[in-house]
Write an enzyme that holds these catalytic residues in place. Structure first.
Site, PDB file in Angstrom:
ATOM      1  N   LYS A  71     -28.936 -28.914 -12.308  1.00  0.00           N
ATOM      2  CA  LYS A  71     -27.891 -29.953 -12.280  1.00  0.00           C
ATOM      3  C   LYS A  71     -28.128 -31.016 -11.211  1.00  0.00           C
ATOM      4  CE  LYS A  71     -24.025 -27.266 -14.100  1.00  0.00           C
ATOM      5  NZ  LYS A  71     -22.613 -26.908 -13.931  1.00  0.00           N
ATOM      6  N   ASP A 107     -17.759 -31.293 -15.285  1.00  0.00           N
ATOM      7  CA  ASP A 107     -17.219 -30.032 -14.752  1.00  0.00           C
ATOM      8  C   ASP A 107     -15.891 -30.270 -14.019  1.00  0.00           C
ATOM      9  OD1 ASP A 107     -19.206 -28.275 -15.651  1.00  0.00           O
ATOM     10  OD2 ASP A 107     -20.482 -28.687 -13.921  1.00  0.00           O
TER      11      ASP A 107
END
Ligand code: NAP
Length: 291
Positions: A71, A107
């Site tokens: 990520k 997220d």
């Protein structure tokens, strides 16, 4: 699912990747809406990440999810990165806009959406206590700060690491930020007075479901919203104890669901079938995962 030359492909890159629930959730959603898309997991080693990102263009993938451990590293290979993803320092969603690769982080926004949907409350101006300052916490904390949470109080076992996030939040957002020592007596004063508590540590996660919660549930006031990012078990001991006290609770499955909902809508331009996606996750959690 009938894959043809016209099928649009979405991928997920991670390592390991076999436990990801995203393929299940997205393929079910495509099927439910009769969309000619397929979602495919790819196990990508660190040393192959750059090549794998370039191949998004070569292969004509429409979009991608990025998961652990890529990520953060993926950012330098993208053409553009959203403000949230830049601040969080991590990308979990990529859109291939005619060869231009744009990175997002859904997220934090996924957590934010789940909090609102499940509680009907908006975090703006609220006092929020966040336990843990790892990767997931960064996403949640930045999103809450960008959404003008009144005050964020952070604590972390590794104080220095937590302090670094607190400083970044203070320097880049308008929220009032405080960092407190992990398990200090000050925390006993903080817990009863905050509006929202969020556990972002793995304490209480399967198989350690009966471990003592990260904070003493007796200290929580009944009007506090208690959130846990853990999704196995569906409700951690912390959440069950908080519910016993009359608190509204937010299980971690909501963050998983809504980060996917937001990605789905970016890739397809179609409103995601949220209930179907939620049902497939909950069915899997209760019937397929060890618990
Ligand atoms: P991470 O980057 O490794 O961060 C873990 C955090 O937990 C750190 O702050 C760490 O503190 C703390 N911690 C770990 N073990 C601890 C212990 N024994 N006592 C006290 N603190 C402890 O992990 P992450 O990716 O943020 O994930 C954290 C949790 O969120 C996991 O349970 C994960 O499953 C969940 N999660 C859920 C979603 C979702 O969609 N629902 C998404 C991502 C993650 P130190 O800094 O001191 O090590």
């Amino acid at each position: 699912m009938n894959i043809t030359g016209k099928t649009k492909i979405i991928g997920i890159y991670g390592n390991p990747i076999e436990h990801s629930l995203s393929p299940l959730m997205h393929n079910k959603a495509f099927q439910a809406l009769n969309l000619d898309y397929a979602y495919i997991p790819f196990n990508i080693k660190k040393e192959n990440l750059k090549d794998a990102i370039n191949s998004i263009r070569t292969l004509g993938l429409v979009g991608l999810n990025i998961t652990i451990p890529h990520k953060e590293a993926v950012i330098t290979s993208l053409d553009e990165v959203s403000n949230e993803a830049r601040l969080i320092g991590a990308v979990n969603t990529i859109v291939n806009d005619n060869g231009k690769l744009i990175g997002y982080n859904t997220d934090g926004a996924g957590f934010y959406q789940s909090l609102i949907k499940l509680t009907g409350e908006i975090p703006k101006n609220k006092k929020i206590f966040i336990i843990g300052t790892g990767g997931a916490s960064r996403a949640v904390a930045f999103q809450l700060a960008l959404e003008e949470a009144g005050k964020l109080i952070l604590t972390n076992r590794n104080y220095q690491k937590g302090y670094q996030l607190a400083e970044e939040l203070a320097n880049n957002t308008k929220s009032n930020i405080e960092m407190v020592e992990f398990k200090s007596s000050k925390i006993e004063d903080i817990i009863p007075k905050v509006d929202i508590i969020i556990n972002t540590t793995p304490i209480g996660m399967y198989p350690n479901v009966n471990d003592d919660p990260i904070i003493a549930p007796e200290l929580i006031s009944p009007n506090t919203i208690v959130c846990d990012l853990i999704y196995n078990p569906y409700k951690t001991l912390l959440l069950r104890k908080a519910e016993d006290k009359g608190c509204k609770v937010v299980p971690g499955i909501g963050m998983l669901l809504y980060q996917g909902v937001l990605g789905f809508e970016k890739w397809t331009g179609v409103k995601a079938p949220v209930e179907i996606m939620e049902k497939v996750l909950i069915d899997f959690l209760f019937n397929k995962l060890p618990r």
